[in-house]
Enzyme design. Structure first.
Site, PDB file in Angstrom:
ATOM      1  N   ASP A 169      41.239  44.665  30.494  1.00 30.19           N
ATOM      2  CA  ASP A 169      42.034  45.140  31.635  1.00 30.19           C
ATOM      3  C   ASP A 169      43.441  44.571  31.784  1.00 30.19           C
ATOM      4  O   ASP A 169      44.385  45.306  32.012  1.00 30.19           O
ATOM      5  CB  ASP A 169      41.273  44.873  32.939  1.00 30.19           C
ATOM      6  CG  ASP A 169      39.912  45.526  32.946  1.00 30.19           C
ATOM      7  OD1 ASP A 169      39.492  46.039  31.895  1.00 30.19           O
ATOM      8  OD2 ASP A 169      39.245  45.520  33.992  1.00 30.19           O
ATOM      9  N   GLU A 411      30.533  35.848  32.231  1.00 28.82           N
ATOM     10  CA  GLU A 411      31.371  36.952  31.773  1.00 28.82           C
ATOM     11  C   GLU A 411      32.342  36.478  30.680  1.00 28.82           C
ATOM     12  O   GLU A 411      32.551  37.146  29.685  1.00 28.82           O
ATOM     13  CB  GLU A 411      32.141  37.517  32.978  1.00 28.82           C
ATOM     14  CG  GLU A 411      32.833  38.838  32.751  1.00 28.82           C
ATOM     15  CD  GLU A 411      33.521  39.346  34.024  1.00 28.82           C
ATOM     16  OE1 GLU A 411      33.509  38.612  35.051  1.00 28.82           O
ATOM     17  OE2 GLU A 411      34.075  40.456  33.991  1.00 28.82           O
TER      18      GLU A 411
HETATM   19  C1  GLC Z   1      35.752  44.489  33.427  1.00 25.30           C
HETATM   20  C2  GLC Z   1      36.047  44.388  31.956  1.00 25.30           C
HETATM   21  C3  GLC Z   1      35.590  45.664  31.265  1.00 25.30           C
HETATM   22  C4  GLC Z   1      34.123  45.883  31.575  1.00 25.30           C
HETATM   23  C5  GLC Z   1      33.859  45.912  33.078  1.00 25.30           C
HETATM   24  C6  GLC Z   1      32.386  45.934  33.420  1.00 25.30           C
HETATM   25  O1  GLC Z   1      36.488  45.494  34.022  1.00 25.30           O
HETATM   26  O2  GLC Z   1      37.380  44.157  31.710  1.00 25.30           O
HETATM   27  O3  GLC Z   1      35.809  45.588  29.887  1.00 25.30           O
HETATM   28  O4  GLC Z   1      33.661  47.051  30.988  1.00 25.30           O
HETATM   29  O5  GLC Z   1      34.403  44.755  33.647  1.00 25.30           O
HETATM   30  O6  GLC Z   1      31.745  44.829  32.887  1.00 25.30           O
END
Ligand code: GLC
Length: 440
Positions: A169, A411
């Site tokens: 992101d 994460e």
């Molecule tokens: C965040 C991450 C993305 C992922 C999402 C759900 O937005 O950057 O890559 O898919 O979370 O985990």
């Protein structure tokens, strides 16, 4: 040194905890819906526990496929408490959107073919063929959509229209472009409007994760603004590209796509069918087109601005993903491996940092601007193995497992200390740690 059995039990528990029946949410609270590449990563790990459930994870993703072949990055939960999420996107504005589920109007890196093949490895030959036959038409449509809508000049590279499409992101090259293109407009909007309300809705992330581990509010607003502009054009790519804010041929996305094309060929060969001719031609073009992203001065690959063809010369984790693409020469692969070995770039104690340590962007706990992510490590490990860098692959596997064993299925992780950051009990970390432990 570490007790992998205990870790396997712990990560299996995380997957069970996030299981919503037919799909797995990335993390409780923060990410309650079904995400595209998350589900692919989840299926890669889940296949070791329950291969049928892994297949369901993928089939459940295909519910969201648009008529034009696109797979959306999120399929929303059909629950009144998430009405806001659904109506921010309003996928029903597009005639291509499915009518029975609500989704976003953008996609995410094409990990589908990889997940399908990894599941296939767990099946006996006749079952594997049945599995491939079932999902093949959807994968073909998905790959054809990439060329039809995202490679309008037939250059072999596919473009992305929102940072969220890369899955990384707030990755620096995109943030840099976004600031250049948008910031002044946004500052005035924030001053004049009631956007604080939207910010609160949008920033569910900072309720459960410290604010200094996420992108800034200005960046969040910009991301939301780009989304709103796409929505205003009903996610119609011609209208979007007509006066686009920015479109980027993202390096990491294209590397994943090149590998996905190769895996699609493998699927087609297994079921003794031919990839449609035009798609086949395009796929061949992509393998070569990645070389347009090479910069001979810095000896690295970069993302590229779609319109001007300017390389966006900020090194990130994407720098290493041509290893996963598998289409670059062994000499180039070796150059990338040397960056992985470099203590000042991608070689801290808990690799691989999402931007190099010596980058001015590096912050050890800031989302995609420093931390190590298990999905990136998985892709790099897979690429290293295919290029024959087995010792590097093993070392990275061990350090990745150590990180998860010590800190839990978080994460992301601080690459210097190995400390956990972001959301706890994160599904793809659990699933891919399981896969790494089982396939080491
Ligand atoms: C965040 C991450 C993305 C992922 C999402 C759900 O937005 O950057 O890559 O898919 O979370 O985990």
């Amino acid at each position: 040194m570490y007790d992998h059995e205990k870790m396997i039990a712990a990560v299996s528990e995380v997957l069970a905890m996030n299981d919503r029946g037919s799909y797995t949410q990335p993390a409780h609270g923060l990410y309650p819906h079904q995400w595209l590449w998350d589900s692919c990563f989840v299926a890669i790990g889940m296949r070791h526990l329950d291969v049928e459930r892994a297949q369901t994870e993928i089939l459940s993703l295909l519910r969201g496929q648009w008529q034009n072949g696109m797979l959306p990055n999120i399929i929303f939960r059909d629950d009144p408490q998430y009405r806001t999420d659904r109506s921010i996107w309003r996928s029903w504005l597009s005639p291509n959107a499915p009518s029975d589920v609500m989704t976003t109007g953008i996609t995410q890196p094409p990990m589908l073919a990889e997940a399908v093949v990894q599941i296939g490895k767990k099946l006996k030959a006749p079952e594997r063929r049945r599995w491939y036959r079932l999902v093949y038409p959807a994968i073909v449509a998905y790959h054809e959509w990439h060329y039809a809508e995202r490679d309008p000049h037939q250059e072999g590279l596919v473009l992305q229209i929102h940072p969220w499409e890369t899955g990384l992101d707030n990755t620096p090259p995109w943030m840099n472009e976004m600031h250049d293109h948008q910031l002044p407009f946004w500052i005035s909007v924030i001053e004049k409007s009631r956007f604080d309300r939207v910010i609160n809705l949008f920033r569910r992330d900072t309720h459960s994760v410290p604010i200094d581990q996420r992108f800034s509010t200005i960046e969040a607003l910009c991301l939301f603004d780009i989304q709103r502009r796409l929505r205003r054009k009903n996610y119609d790519i011609e209208r979007v590209l007509n006066r686009s804010i920015f479109a980027i041929e993202d390096l990491s996305y294209n590397c994943i796509f090149i590998r996905a094309n190769e895996l699609l060929r493998e699927i087609a060969a297994t079921i003794k069918t031919d990839v449609p001719e035009e798609l086949d031609r395009n796929m061949k073009l992509s393998e070569k087109a990645i070389e347009h992203l090479w910069d001979e001065y810095s000896n690295q690959y970069y993302s590229r601005d779609f319109v001007t063809h300017r390389l966006l010369k900020i090194p990130t984790i994407a720098t290493l993903l041509p290893l996963y693409a598998g289409s670059v020469s062994h000499t180039r692969a070796k150059e990338l491996v040397s960056l992985l070995e470099d203590d000042e770039m991608f070689g801290p104690a808990y690799p691989v940092p999402s931007v190099p340590l010596n980058s001015e962007w590096f912050q050890s706990k800031l989302y995609w601007q420093g931390p190590s992510w298990v999905n990136m490590n998985w892709l790099i490990i897979d690429g290293l193995k295919r290029y024959g860098f087995n010792d590097h692959a093993l070392a990275l596997t061990e350090s990745t497992l150590e990180m998860v064993e010590r800190a839990g299925s978080y994460e992301y992780f601080d690459p210097i200390t190995g400390e956990a950051a972001g959301a706890a009990n994160f599904s793809w970390t659990a699933a891919l740690a399981l896969d790494l432990a089982k396939t080491r």
